[in-house]
Design an enzyme around this catalytic site. Structure first.
Site, PDB file in Angstrom:
ATOM      1  N   THR A 173       0.894  -1.119   0.076  1.00 25.28           N
ATOM      2  CA  THR A 173       0.062   0.037   0.017  1.00 25.28           C
ATOM      3  C   THR A 173       0.927   1.202   0.083  1.00 25.28           C
ATOM      4  O   THR A 173       2.087   1.149   0.415  1.00 25.28           O
ATOM      5  CB  THR A 173      -0.915  -0.204   1.329  1.00 25.28           C
ATOM      6  OG1 THR A 173      -1.653   1.250   1.347  1.00 25.28           O
ATOM      7  CG2 THR A 173       0.039  -0.284   2.727  1.00 25.28           C
ATOM      8  N   CYS A 190      -0.350   4.789  -6.114  1.00 26.87           N
ATOM      9  CA  CYS A 190      -1.322   3.867  -5.758  1.00 26.87           C
ATOM     10  C   CYS A 190      -1.430   2.756  -6.558  1.00 26.87           C
ATOM     11  O   CYS A 190      -1.456   2.685  -7.684  1.00 26.87           O
ATOM     12  CB  CYS A 190      -2.872   4.548  -5.430  1.00 26.87           C
ATOM     13  SG  CYS A 190      -4.106   3.618  -4.779  1.00 26.87           S
TER      14      CYS A 190
END
Length: 229
Positions: free
Chosen positions: A83, A196
Site C-alpha cells: 500500500t 497507488c
C-alpha cells in the site's frame, strides 16, 4: 532465497498485483518452476477504511503492526506494506518487528534518482497527496515533489475507492488521469509516480508521454533484488 513478508488486503486487488508481480519476477530471473518464498497476511479493508474515515490512525497502526508481527513469526526475513496510503503508519509497524521494512518511499525515490529526476508529480489517494508522510520521505532523498491541486483530490480518491479497488477500469477515468498527468507535466514535473497500487491497473506508460514510475512494480523489483541477493 530470503522469505518476503507481505502485509496486504489494502485492497485485495493490490495484494493480487504484488503476488502476481513477485511470481512473474522470479520466473523471469530464475526460470524453471521457481517461485518466491512469501508470507502474506491480509487485513479487512472495510475495517481499515472505516478507521481511516474516522482518522483513527493509531488503531490502523496497531492492526498493521499485529499483522507484521504475525508475518515475522511465520519466518519472513523482511517486510513490505502492500500500500502507499497506509505507509502513514510505517514507523509504528517498523517499530513492532525485528525484521527490516522495505519502505516504498525509499525504493521509489532511488528509482527516480537513477533516472535523473529532480522534480516529480505524485498521484494517489487524498491521504497520500495531501499529507506529508510520503512526500516528505521522497524529499528526504533530494526529490522535489508536486501533487495535483486540491480540487482534483476528491474525484481521484473516489475513482480509486469506488472503481479500482473493485477491479473496475473505466476508459473515462483513464482519460481523466492522463489529463492530470499532463497538467503535472505543465507544472514542471519530470516524471509522475503512480502512488497507488490500483492506478497501475488503469494507466500504463503507453498512455502518457511523461515518464511514469509505477510504485508497486518498483517495490516488487527491489524486494526481489533483496530476496535473491
Amino acid at each position: 532465497m530470503q522469505t518476503i513478508g507481505l502485509i496486504g488486503g489494502m485492497s485485495w486487488e493490490s495484494s493480487a498485483s504484488y503476488y502476481r508481480l513477485l511470481n512473474l519476477g522470479v520466473q523471469d530471473r530464475l526460470g524453471g518452476l521457481s517461485s518466491p518464498k512469501l508470507v502474506l497476511s491480509t487485513v479487512d479493508f472495510q475495517e481499515l477504511t472505516q478507521f481511516e474515515d474516522e482518522e483513527r490512525w493509531d488503531q490502523i497502526g496497531t492492526l498493521l503492526a499485529d499483522a507484521a508481527q504475525g508475518v515475522e513469526r511465520a519466518g519472513a526475513d523482511f517486510l513490505l506494506l502492500c500500500t502507499t496510503t497506509f505507509h502513514k503508519v510505517a514507523e509504528q509497524v517498523e517499530a513492532a518487528v525485528d525484521i527490516p521494512l522495505l519502505h516504498l518511499g525509499d525504493v521509489v525515490a532511488q528509482a527516480c534518482l537513477d533516472e535523473g529526476m529532480a522534480k516529480v508529480g505524485l498521484i494517489g489517494t487524498t491521504v497520500a497527496m495531501s499529507e506529508p508522510f510520503f512526500t516528505d520521505r521522497l524529499a528526504s532523498h533530494g526529490l522535489e515533489v508536486i501533487v495535483p491541486p486540491a480540487a482534483d483530490h476528491e474525484w481521484l480518491n473516489t475513482a480509486i475507492y469506488e472503481e479500482l479497488v473493485h477491479g473496475v477500469v473505466l476508459p473515462r477515468t483513464r482519460s481523466r488521469v492522463v489529463d492530470l498527468i499532463e497538467r503535472l507535466w505543465d507544472d514542471g514535473a519530470n516524471g509522475v509516480l503512480l502512488g497507488c497500487t490500483e492506478l497501475e491497473l488503469l494507466v500504463k506508460q503507453a498512455d502518457a508521454e511523461l515518464p511514469l514510475f509505477p510504485c508497486t512494480s518498483l517495490h516488487v523489483a527491489a524486494a526481489l533484488d533483496r530476496a535473491l541477493a
